[in-house]
Enzyme design. Structure first.
Site, PDB file in Angstrom:
ATOM      1  N   SER A 113      49.883 -29.861  -4.349  1.00  0.00           N
ATOM      2  CA  SER A 113      48.814 -29.247  -3.493  1.00  0.00           C
ATOM      3  C   SER A 113      49.164 -29.026  -2.004  1.00  0.00           C
ATOM      4  O   SER A 113      50.179 -28.132  -1.829  1.00  0.00           O
ATOM      5  CB  SER A 113      47.805 -30.232  -3.551  1.00  0.00           C
ATOM      6  OG  SER A 113      46.412 -29.564  -3.296  1.00  0.00           O
ATOM      7  N   HIS A 114      48.456 -29.695  -0.980  1.00  0.00           N
ATOM      8  CA  HIS A 114      48.586 -29.100   0.480  1.00  0.00           C
ATOM      9  C   HIS A 114      49.539 -29.775   1.016  1.00  0.00           C
ATOM     10  O   HIS A 114      49.997 -29.827   2.077  1.00  0.00           O
ATOM     11  CB  HIS A 114      47.254 -29.543   0.936  1.00  0.00           C
ATOM     12  CG  HIS A 114      46.673 -30.458   0.823  1.00  0.00           C
ATOM     13  ND1 HIS A 114      45.802 -30.771  -0.387  1.00  0.00           N
ATOM     14  CD2 HIS A 114      46.518 -31.622   1.393  1.00  0.00           C
ATOM     15  CE1 HIS A 114      45.498 -32.042  -0.553  1.00  0.00           C
ATOM     16  NE2 HIS A 114      45.827 -32.704   0.816  1.00  0.00           N
ATOM     17  N   ASP A 278      45.054 -23.193  -0.074  1.00  0.00           N
ATOM     18  CA  ASP A 278      46.095 -24.240   0.065  1.00  0.00           C
ATOM     19  C   ASP A 278      47.490 -24.057  -0.731  1.00  0.00           C
ATOM     20  O   ASP A 278      47.634 -22.950  -1.277  1.00  0.00           O
ATOM     21  CB  ASP A 278      45.554 -25.787  -0.055  1.00  0.00           C
ATOM     22  CG  ASP A 278      45.370 -25.862  -1.676  1.00  0.00           C
ATOM     23  OD1 ASP A 278      45.159 -24.822  -2.383  1.00  0.00           O
ATOM     24  OD2 ASP A 278      45.311 -26.980  -2.023  1.00  0.00           O
ATOM     25  N   ASP A 280      48.909 -25.021  -3.710  1.00  0.00           N
ATOM     26  CA  ASP A 280      48.695 -24.524  -4.827  1.00  0.00           C
ATOM     27  C   ASP A 280      47.441 -23.558  -5.181  1.00  0.00           C
ATOM     28  O   ASP A 280      47.074 -23.363  -6.298  1.00  0.00           O
ATOM     29  CB  ASP A 280      48.466 -25.811  -5.957  1.00  0.00           C
ATOM     30  CG  ASP A 280      47.488 -26.645  -5.694  1.00  0.00           C
ATOM     31  OD1 ASP A 280      46.990 -26.478  -4.795  1.00  0.00           O
ATOM     32  OD2 ASP A 280      46.998 -27.143  -6.798  1.00  0.00           O
ATOM     33  N   ASP A 282      44.080 -23.824  -5.000  1.00  0.00           N
ATOM     34  CA  ASP A 282      42.624 -24.310  -5.423  1.00  0.00           C
ATOM     35  C   ASP A 282      41.636 -24.530  -4.297  1.00  0.00           C
ATOM     36  O   ASP A 282      40.703 -24.361  -4.799  1.00  0.00           O
ATOM     37  CB  ASP A 282      43.079 -25.275  -6.609  1.00  0.00           C
ATOM     38  CG  ASP A 282      43.488 -26.607  -6.029  1.00  0.00           C
ATOM     39  OD1 ASP A 282      44.170 -26.567  -4.693  1.00  0.00           O
ATOM     40  OD2 ASP A 282      43.726 -27.700  -6.631  1.00  0.00           O
ATOM     41  N   ARG A 283      41.911 -24.842  -3.168  1.00  0.00           N
ATOM     42  CA  ARG A 283      41.327 -24.993  -2.009  1.00  0.00           C
ATOM     43  C   ARG A 283      41.158 -23.667  -1.289  1.00  0.00           C
ATOM     44  O   ARG A 283      41.911 -22.855  -1.310  1.00  0.00           O
ATOM     45  CB  ARG A 283      41.818 -26.306  -1.071  1.00  0.00           C
ATOM     46  CG  ARG A 283      41.801 -27.392  -1.927  1.00  0.00           C
ATOM     47  CD  ARG A 283      42.182 -28.668  -0.598  1.00  0.00           C
ATOM     48  NE  ARG A 283      42.091 -29.736  -1.349  1.00  0.00           N
ATOM     49  CZ  ARG A 283      42.214 -31.052  -0.664  1.00  0.00           C
ATOM     50  NH1 ARG A 283      42.526 -31.037   0.631  1.00  0.00           N
ATOM     51  NH2 ARG A 283      42.061 -32.165  -1.239  1.00  0.00           N
ATOM     52  N   LYS A 377      39.410 -26.092  -9.473  1.00  0.00           N
ATOM     53  CA  LYS A 377      38.916 -25.244  -8.460  1.00  0.00           C
ATOM     54  C   LYS A 377      39.787 -24.190  -8.129  1.00  0.00           C
ATOM     55  O   LYS A 377      40.884 -24.146  -8.528  1.00  0.00           O
ATOM     56  CB  LYS A 377      38.527 -26.363  -7.428  1.00  0.00           C
ATOM     57  CG  LYS A 377      39.921 -26.927  -6.683  1.00  0.00           C
ATOM     58  CD  LYS A 377      39.439 -27.896  -5.575  1.00  0.00           C
ATOM     59  CE  LYS A 377      40.679 -28.698  -5.288  1.00  0.00           C
ATOM     60  NZ  LYS A 377      40.697 -30.248  -5.642  1.00  0.00           N
TER      61      LYS A 377
HETATM   62  C1  G1P Z   1      40.762 -35.653  -1.928  1.00  0.00           C
HETATM   63  C2  G1P Z   1      39.010 -35.162  -1.711  1.00  0.00           C
HETATM   64  C3  G1P Z   1      38.603 -34.868  -3.284  1.00  0.00           C
HETATM   65  C4  G1P Z   1      39.499 -34.024  -4.011  1.00  0.00           C
HETATM   66  C5  G1P Z   1      41.163 -34.612  -3.992  1.00  0.00           C
HETATM   67  C6  G1P Z   1      41.978 -33.907  -4.767  1.00  0.00           C
HETATM   68  O1  G1P Z   1      40.350 -37.068  -2.499  1.00  0.00           O
HETATM   69  O2  G1P Z   1      38.301 -35.946  -1.049  1.00  0.00           O
HETATM   70  O3  G1P Z   1      37.512 -34.179  -3.122  1.00  0.00           O
HETATM   71  O4  G1P Z   1      39.201 -33.971  -5.340  1.00  0.00           O
HETATM   72  O5  G1P Z   1      41.327 -34.862  -2.771  1.00  0.00           O
HETATM   73  O6  G1P Z   1      42.271 -32.663  -4.245  1.00  0.00           O
HETATM   74  P1  G1P Z   1      40.457 -38.486  -1.803  1.00  0.00           P
HETATM   75  O7  G1P Z   1      41.789 -38.643  -0.968  1.00  0.00           O
HETATM   76  O8  G1P Z   1      39.085 -38.365  -0.938  1.00  0.00           O
HETATM   77  O9  G1P Z   1      40.358 -39.413  -2.784  1.00  0.00           O
HETATM   78 ZN    ZN Z   2      45.303 -27.926  -4.098  1.00  0.00          ZN
END
Ligand code: G1P
Ligand code: ZN
Length: 544
Positions: A113-114, A278, A280, A282-283, A377
């Site tokens: 992801s990010h 981000d 990948d 999705d954000r 997402k």
């Molecule tokens: C965080 C975000 C959550 C999201 C997840 C994956 O998780 O708060 O909403 O689904 O990343 O992208 P957290 O680190 O709070 O458990």
């Molecule tokens: Zn992501």
């Protein structure tokens, strides 16, 4: 070509989290490490012989090497066909789209992801099932079990496949189809949004937008859709080239990390619309001229205006939001006479609701919004949704949001993160809070009276499964809330997230800065949980 049976030993640390297995690249580069995990995925699945697997990733360092290993292992394990994105590229929402569209058995997405990328950065691998969504806990649990018992893996003794050109190859008895990663996704977007209206907005002289792809996976998608298909001027998409180290940046679209875009959107000659996504894809982050849309408000605005968009003209079956996400969407759901489901944090909880037709739109405060078009997402989908609204309503982003507040009230909202805490003090804070919680109802803190407090738990309405311990929630009689939970995705120490929300019905009180409007509740949050006392921190590390 022969199948090699390679003897191996288990690695004890291959427990996939909600977003798959995420580790430093150097961990993944250990001999057999990735292969063990891939074999554990295959060993936990049944009935994939001759079926299709989708493979791709966010383009980060080690993406291509990993794909070559996965292709040879998929062939050795009996898959019939693998669809792989050209150059190994597939955004997470596009992977979900491709799995669904081609009736694939499942998919393997390579991303962290990010999280920063590069030889010293992170890598990740995640398995998605046939509905296009992340594997449920029954599957990830089985993968973990297999990873602890693995003794050998199977891999085809073959040369690497050329991923740089669209073509069909055979690999043993399996077909490998290198395809354009954008086409299916772009077609899905075109089926949902009014491309004609968006196109004329993007081409009009008094409109200008900026999309920051942050040198991550969405660059090619945004260029193809916004610039080539919809006719936005070349250069609308910035940082469009996916780089193996994301240009050294941290591709998390928020006010802290997307600072170049943010500065432009708050400059004198600001574009009308700004967005970022981000690593990948999705954000998302949505900005107007000198205006930031909180993800919670974004979900509520999309829901309230959904019927203006062709793909949602029929109306919404329901809305779903994660518990810490603000209650702005609940007010829209109430007005529409539909249910707003409140789920634990994490996208996987939306899957069942979407599959069962109980929700159409869903979102999280952590810069994630999406719908039943895929099972992840979707950053660029959110951007196109906003563009469609801007084209139809012919108003600025700020005016659309202010109109929304005037009608539904404003849910002032902020999240305070305390990162890198030591695990013991974070646990001590949470367990003290669980004890205090019981005595809170009816207690008065300044202008606020506690209505109820609980440790959030969720029973899935579709499969009946129960998830407990999902965060301490303190609700006040005026609709304000404070929520505390520990992050489940952090890699160093513990991260405490405190979510603060206050409802304001009167338009004349809706124009304050969120931190000012929430100042009393922020103090109360510390008073109740003893954040400073437990953590020794004077202030949060990140405020969003
Ligand atoms: C965080 C975000 C959550 C999201 C997840 C994956 O998780 O708060 O909403 O689904 O990343 O992208 P957290 O680190 O709070 O458990
Ligand atoms: Zn992501």
């Amino acid at each position: 070509m022969s199948v090699l049976h390679i003897l191996t030993e288990p690695f004890p640390d291959q427990k996939p989290g909600t977003s798959g297995l995420r580790k430093k690249v150097t961990i993944f580069q250990q001999p057999h490490y990735l292969a063990n995990f891939v074999q554990s995925i295959f060993d936990s699945l049944q009935g994939f012989e001759g079926q299709t697997l989708v493979v791709g990733g966010d383009g980060r360092y080690y993406n291509r090497e990993a794909i070559q290993i996965i292709l040879k292992m998929a062939a050795a394990n009996g898959f019939g066909r693998v669809l792989v994105g050209r150059d190994g590229i597939l955004s997470t929402p596009a992977a979900s789209c491709v799995i669904r569209k081609h009736g694939a058995f499942g998919g393997i997405i390579l991303s962290a992801s990010h999280n920063p990328a590069g030889p010293k950065g992170d890598f990740g691998i995640k398995y998605n099932i046939g509905n296009g969504g992340p594997a449920p806990e029954t599957v990830t649990g089985a993968i973990h079990e297999h990873s602890l018992r693995i003794r050998e893996y199977r891999v085809l003794d073959a040369a690497d496949i050329d991923l740089t050109r669209e073509a069909i190859h055979s690999l043993g008895g399996m077909q490998v189809e290198v395809f354009d990663p954008v086409t299916d996704y772009a077609a899905l977007m075109e089926s949902l949004f009014d491309f004609e209206a968006i196109g004329s907005l993007l081409r009009s002289r008094d409109f200008r937008m900026r999309f920051d792809a942050m040198h991550a996976v969405n660059g090619p998608y945004a260029r193809a859709i916004l610039e080539q298909r919809l006719g936005a001027p070349a250069g609308t998409v910035m940082n469009a080239q996916p780089l193996e180290d994301f240009g050294g940046g941290h591709p998390d679209p928020n006010l802290t990390y997307a600072d170049t875009l943010v500065r432009e959107m708050y400059s004198e000659d600001a574009p009308r619309f700004g967005a970022a996504s981000d690593g990948d894809g999705d954000r998302n982050m949505i900005l107007g001229d000198h205006f930031f849309v909180t993800p919670s408000d974004s979900l509520a605005v999309l829901a309230a205006n959904a019927t203006l968009v062709p793909g949602y003209r029929q109306g919404l079956k329901g809305i779903a939001r994660s518990m810490p996400t603000s209650q702005a969407a609940d007010r829209v759901a109430a007005a529409l006479g539909i249910t707003c489901h409140e789920t634990p944090t994490g996208w996987k909880f939306f899957g069942n609701l979407l599959d069962a037709g109980l929700a159409t739109l869903c979102g999280e405060e952590s810069f994630g919004t999406g719908s039943d078009h895929v099972r992840e997402k979707d950053g660029l989908w959110t951007v196109l949704f906003w563009l469609n609204l801007l084209a139809v309503r012919q108003q600025s982003v700020a005016d659309i949001v202010r109109d929304h507040w005037a009608r539904y009230g404003r849910n002032y909202y902020s999240r305070h993160d305390y990162e890198g805490l030591d695990l013991t003090s974070a646990d001590a804070l949470m367990s003290a809070l669980r004890t205090t919680m019981a005595s809170l109802p009816d207690k008065v803190f300044g202008d606020y009276r506690v209505k109820y407090s609980d440790d959030f738990q969720y029973t899935d309405p579709v499969d009946g499964s129960l998830s407990t311990g999902q965060g301490i929630r303190i609700a006040f009689t005026d609709g304000s809330r404070i929520v505390y939970r520990l992050s489940g995705t952090g890699t160093e120490g513990a991260t405490l997230r405190v979510y603060i929300e206050r409802y304001e019905a009167l338009p004349e009180h809706q124009q304050q800065d969120a931190q000012d409007a929430l100042a009393d509740l922020i103090r109360i949050a510390d008073e109740i949980a003893g954040i400073r006392r437990h953590t020794g921190r004077e202030r949060p590390t990140v405020i969003t």
